[in-house]
Design a protein around this motif. Sequence first.
Motif, PDB file in Angstrom:
ATOM      1  N   ALA A 162       0.839  -1.198   0.000  1.00 32.82           N
ATOM      2  CA  ALA A 162       0.000   0.000   0.000  1.00 32.82           C
ATOM      3  C   ALA A 162       0.873   1.246   0.000  1.00 32.82           C
ATOM      4  N   LEU A 163       0.563   2.153  -0.932  1.00 27.90           N
ATOM      5  CA  LEU A 163       1.293   3.409  -1.050  1.00 27.90           C
ATOM      6  C   LEU A 163       0.309   4.547  -1.267  1.00 27.90           C
ATOM      7  N   GLY A 164       0.726   5.759  -0.881  1.00 30.91           N
ATOM      8  CA  GLY A 164      -0.069   6.949  -1.116  1.00 30.91           C
ATOM      9  C   GLY A 164       0.729   7.980  -1.875  1.00 30.91           C
ATOM     10  N   MET A 165       0.031   8.770  -2.699  1.00 28.34           N
ATOM     11  CA  MET A 165       0.683   9.754  -3.550  1.00 28.34           C
ATOM     12  C   MET A 165       0.276  11.176  -3.184  1.00 28.34           C
ATOM     13  N   LEU A 166       1.123  12.106  -3.591  1.00 28.55           N
ATOM     14  CA  LEU A 166       0.896  13.522  -3.346  1.00 28.55           C
ATOM     15  C   LEU A 166      -0.432  13.981  -3.949  1.00 28.55           C
ATOM     16  N   SER A 167      -0.822  13.423  -5.085  1.00 28.32           N
ATOM     17  CA  SER A 167      -2.029  13.857  -5.783  1.00 28.32           C
ATOM     18  C   SER A 167      -3.303  13.631  -4.979  1.00 28.32           C
ATOM     19  N   SER A 168      -3.254  12.756  -3.969  1.00 27.30           N
ATOM     20  CA  SER A 168      -4.433  12.495  -3.131  1.00 27.30           C
ATOM     21  C   SER A 168      -4.516  13.438  -1.940  1.00 27.30           C
ATOM     22  N   GLY A 169      -3.525  14.300  -1.779  1.00 24.66           N
ATOM     23  CA  GLY A 169      -3.535  15.233  -0.663  1.00 24.66           C
ATOM     24  C   GLY A 169      -2.652  14.834   0.507  1.00 24.66           C
ATOM     25  N   ILE A 170      -1.838  13.793   0.353  1.00 26.62           N
ATOM     26  CA  ILE A 170      -0.913  13.401   1.422  1.00 26.62           C
ATOM     27  C   ILE A 170       0.249  14.381   1.455  1.00 26.62           C
ATOM     28  N   PRO A 171       0.507  15.047   2.567  1.00 26.26           N
ATOM     29  CA  PRO A 171       1.636  15.977   2.633  1.00 26.26           C
ATOM     30  C   PRO A 171       2.976  15.248   2.553  1.00 26.26           C
ATOM     31  N   PHE A 172       3.981  15.908   1.987  1.00 23.33           N
ATOM     32  CA  PHE A 172       5.329  15.335   1.945  1.00 23.33           C
ATOM     33  C   PHE A 172       5.797  14.931   3.332  1.00 23.33           C
ATOM     34  N   GLY A 173       5.448  15.747   4.336  1.00 24.50           N
ATOM     35  CA  GLY A 173       5.931  15.504   5.692  1.00 24.50           C
ATOM     36  C   GLY A 173       5.363  14.270   6.351  1.00 24.50           C
ATOM     37  N   TRP A 174       4.375  13.625   5.725  1.00 26.37           N
ATOM     38  CA  TRP A 174       3.814  12.402   6.292  1.00 26.37           C
ATOM     39  C   TRP A 174       4.588  11.154   5.877  1.00 26.37           C
ATOM     40  N   SER A 214      -2.220  -1.449  -3.453  1.00 23.64           N
ATOM     41  CA  SER A 214      -3.227  -0.457  -3.105  1.00 23.64           C
ATOM     42  C   SER A 214      -2.613   0.927  -3.227  1.00 23.64           C
ATOM     43  N   LEU A 215      -3.288   1.813  -3.977  1.00 27.64           N
ATOM     44  CA  LEU A 215      -2.749   3.140  -4.255  1.00 27.64           C
ATOM     45  C   LEU A 215      -3.785   4.212  -3.936  1.00 27.64           C
ATOM     46  N   HIS A 216      -3.421   5.118  -3.036  1.00 27.08           N
ATOM     47  CA  HIS A 216      -4.273   6.280  -2.771  1.00 27.08           C
ATOM     48  C   HIS A 216      -3.723   7.399  -3.630  1.00 27.08           C
ATOM     49  N   TRP A 217      -4.475   7.756  -4.683  1.00 26.96           N
ATOM     50  CA  TRP A 217      -3.937   8.679  -5.678  1.00 26.96           C
ATOM     51  C   TRP A 217      -5.070   9.460  -6.332  1.00 26.96           C
ATOM     52  N   GLY A 218      -4.729  10.598  -6.888  1.00 21.93           N
ATOM     53  CA  GLY A 218      -5.669  11.355  -7.684  1.00 21.93           C
ATOM     54  C   GLY A 218      -6.611  12.241  -6.887  1.00 21.93           C
ATOM     55  N   SER A 219      -7.418  12.976  -7.627  1.00 21.55           N
ATOM     56  CA  SER A 219      -8.336  13.949  -7.044  1.00 21.55           C
ATOM     57  C   SER A 219      -9.585  13.270  -6.499  1.00 21.55           C
ATOM     58  N   ASN A 220     -10.399  14.043  -5.789  1.00 24.88           N
ATOM     59  CA  ASN A 220     -11.633  13.518  -5.219  1.00 24.88           C
ATOM     60  C   ASN A 220     -12.748  13.373  -6.251  1.00 24.88           C
ATOM     61  N   TRP A 221     -12.735  14.224  -7.288  1.00 26.21           N
ATOM     62  CA  TRP A 221     -13.872  14.272  -8.216  1.00 26.21           C
ATOM     63  C   TRP A 221     -13.378  14.283  -9.652  1.00 26.21           C
ATOM     64  N   GLY A 222     -14.200  13.744 -10.550  1.00 27.65           N
ATOM     65  CA  GLY A 222     -13.895  13.749 -11.973  1.00 27.65           C
ATOM     66  C   GLY A 222     -13.470  12.382 -12.477  1.00 27.65           C
ATOM     67  N   HIS A 223     -13.706  12.147 -13.766  1.00 27.74           N
ATOM     68  CA  HIS A 223     -13.399  10.850 -14.364  1.00 27.74           C
ATOM     69  C   HIS A 223     -12.094  10.838 -15.154  1.00 27.74           C
ATOM     70  N   GLU A 224     -11.412  11.958 -15.218  1.00 29.41           N
ATOM     71  CA  GLU A 224     -10.185  12.015 -15.996  1.00 29.41           C
ATOM     72  C   GLU A 224      -9.060  11.223 -15.316  1.00 29.41           C
ATOM     73  N   ILE A 225      -8.309  10.481 -16.117  1.00 29.91           N
ATOM     74  CA  ILE A 225      -7.159   9.722 -15.613  1.00 29.91           C
ATOM     75  C   ILE A 225      -5.977  10.087 -16.496  1.00 29.91           C
ATOM     76  N   ASP A 226      -4.945  10.661 -15.926  1.00 28.73           N
ATOM     77  CA  ASP A 226      -3.850  11.165 -16.746  1.00 28.73           C
ATOM     78  C   ASP A 226      -2.956  10.028 -17.238  1.00 28.73           C
ATOM     79  N   ARG A 227      -2.178  10.341 -18.251  1.00 29.54           N
ATOM     80  CA  ARG A 227      -1.341   9.346 -18.926  1.00 29.54           C
ATOM     81  C   ARG A 227      -0.318   8.720 -17.987  1.00 29.54           C
ATOM     82  N   ASP A 228       0.264   9.514 -17.084  1.00 28.88           N
ATOM     83  CA  ASP A 228       1.266   8.974 -16.169  1.00 28.88           C
ATOM     84  C   ASP A 228       0.666   7.938 -15.225  1.00 28.88           C
ATOM     85  N   THR A 229      -0.559   8.195 -14.766  1.00 30.75           N
ATOM     86  CA  THR A 229      -1.238   7.245 -13.879  1.00 30.75           C
ATOM     87  C   THR A 229      -1.491   5.930 -14.594  1.00 30.75           C
TER      88      THR A 229
END
Length: 356
Positions: A162-174, A214-229
């Motif tokens: 399980a990993l989390g990404m910056l795009s989900s709102g996880i601060p760097f300091g966490w 398991s990946l916590h990533w991306g914004s809360n709303w919208g169906h767009e999924i970027d190429r890098d993801t």
Amino acid sequence: MLGRGVDQILPHPGDPALREPYIRDARDYVELAEAANGPIPRPVDFEWPWGDALRVLDEAAPDARILNLETGVTRHGCFAPGKGVHYRMAPANLPALSAARPDVCVLANNHVMDFGRRGLDETLGALAAAGLRTAGAGRDIDTARLPAAVPLPGGHRVLVFALGMLSSGIPFGWAAAGDLGGVDFVPEPSLSAAAELVARVRQWKRPGDLAVVSLHWGSNWGHEIDRDTVGYARALIDGGVDLVYGHSSHHPRALEVHRGKLILYGCGDLIDDYEGITGYERYRDDLRPLYLATVRADSGRLEGLRIAVLRAERMRLRYAGDRDRAWLGTTLDRVSRPFGTRVEVAPDGALAVRTV
């Protein structure tokens, strides 16, 4: 998300104080839900938030139940600075989590440290005392990166990374680092980051094991999924991961079957206190999907995916009606079609996935 408003209707509610711009008491979220769908008895029993989901799980009898636990489990009162929303549930309410008999609770998300590292430490201790496996956070970098292992028949395992990404709102300091507790954090979904994770998976995975990321990533709303993801998720599958389990969006996003293996780009919420909150009605976040994947143990290939469609009502999950299931099926079919995946309503009312 069993914290905040949900915690307040359970038998042992914690401190309802919040520091949000407009709401300062978690009980206000209960009132919003009641205004939308009717009164909620208080206290409810520990099974209440799950409602009909428990019957769905019992009938499916899965070998592994994996969920993203997006709240701290703590009475600690030091709010993490710089965040507009904080989630916590009282440790005494943990039977509400155990009611679903989860095999793995994923913790790499943007709310597990809402009450700092002391809150994380209490969360880890409470979950361990309740006999619940965790993945994605720990008291140091090594434990944060450890996969959770669920035994399977024949001596095999489901390994959950399980990993989390910056795009989900996880601060760097966490981010966990050295002896510093935190989450297993990756800044962005790059191919180099995928290669690093694949190397870790290969160190742990034995023949017959199934590897879930398991990946916590991306914004809360919208169906767009970027190429890098998309590239990151596919690189994980290409490297030997058997299932990519993505979350963060409050509604479901596209599904893909890449080289015979399942990628869930965004599962949507299952339990939360968002009922009655307005502004994103077009996404129908009141509809709550529960994913039941059948995977071959010898190859990791997807044999079938059924999605039970539930609906949040009075902070409880109920079976969704025919029109709601049809709406979600049509929506998921539309957003998944570019990935070569079709979604349709099966005769039993669940959504079924097929590839084209």
